[in-house]
Design a protein around this motif. Sequence first.
Motif: not given
Length: 290
Positions: A168-178
Amino acid sequence: MIRDKSAKTPAKDAPKKQTANKAAPDKAANASVARTSAANAAKVAAGKKGIIAVAPPSFRRERALIKRGVWPVAGCDEAGRGPLAGPVVAAAVILDPDRIPRGIDDSKRLTAEEREKLFDKICATAQVSVAVASPARIDRDNILRASLWALKRAVVALPEAPRHVFVDGRDRLDTACDCEAVIGGDGIVLSIAAASIVAKVTRDRLMCALAQDCPGYGFEQHKGYAVPEHLDALDRLGPSIHHRSFFAPVAAARAKHMPWTVDPVQDLFSVTEVEVQVEASVEIDASAGL
């Protein structure tokens, strides 16, 4: 008596046609009145109850990924960015497509009782994880970074690593997956809505526990938000260890009750006198600069 042949004699079925012609407008008028009455009744009902028709979140995006062979799919959300006290709680949820509880919605649209019931159902049927960012981390990193840190930790803590994450929100997470950021996602994506419920219920329970540790602030009522009762308690008691030091009302209360903890702010516009001593043996040649 001589009849005028030009005069048309009324047909036998003339009264029936006339009746039919009259009936048609009457039916149309009645239908129009019925539609108008129904619309007015709906408006009145909506006005009385204050209802705004909002489409609930759906599992459409998750199913689209499943059809492409992408699974598991997780949704994540946080609760507690705005309060003056307490942690930020993030949750990640992987719903079971065959056992999705009914009634999942944005946690803000649900009552506390509805959230509690859905929390139990979600935890019983889905993969769930929770991460917490403490007030100390919020003070150190700022509220946005602390929230993103907690969201990532929640995704990593899932029992099964997801192949796609909705946040939720504008910011993507630095995750191993998409990872896909969805603005207003808790009202659009069902997995995010489920995570919002888990995060909200978990944080509310934590704030009730903190209320027993620090009585007098009313954490069990307002959950740390800046309502008048909380601001009054801050002004009267000063901040607790569970308050976020750099939020403005907390900083003001700390300056009042614990002024020795506040670093003095240097006045950049103050004028200080600087005494310059010149040795008498130094002679300045006025023509040296020419």
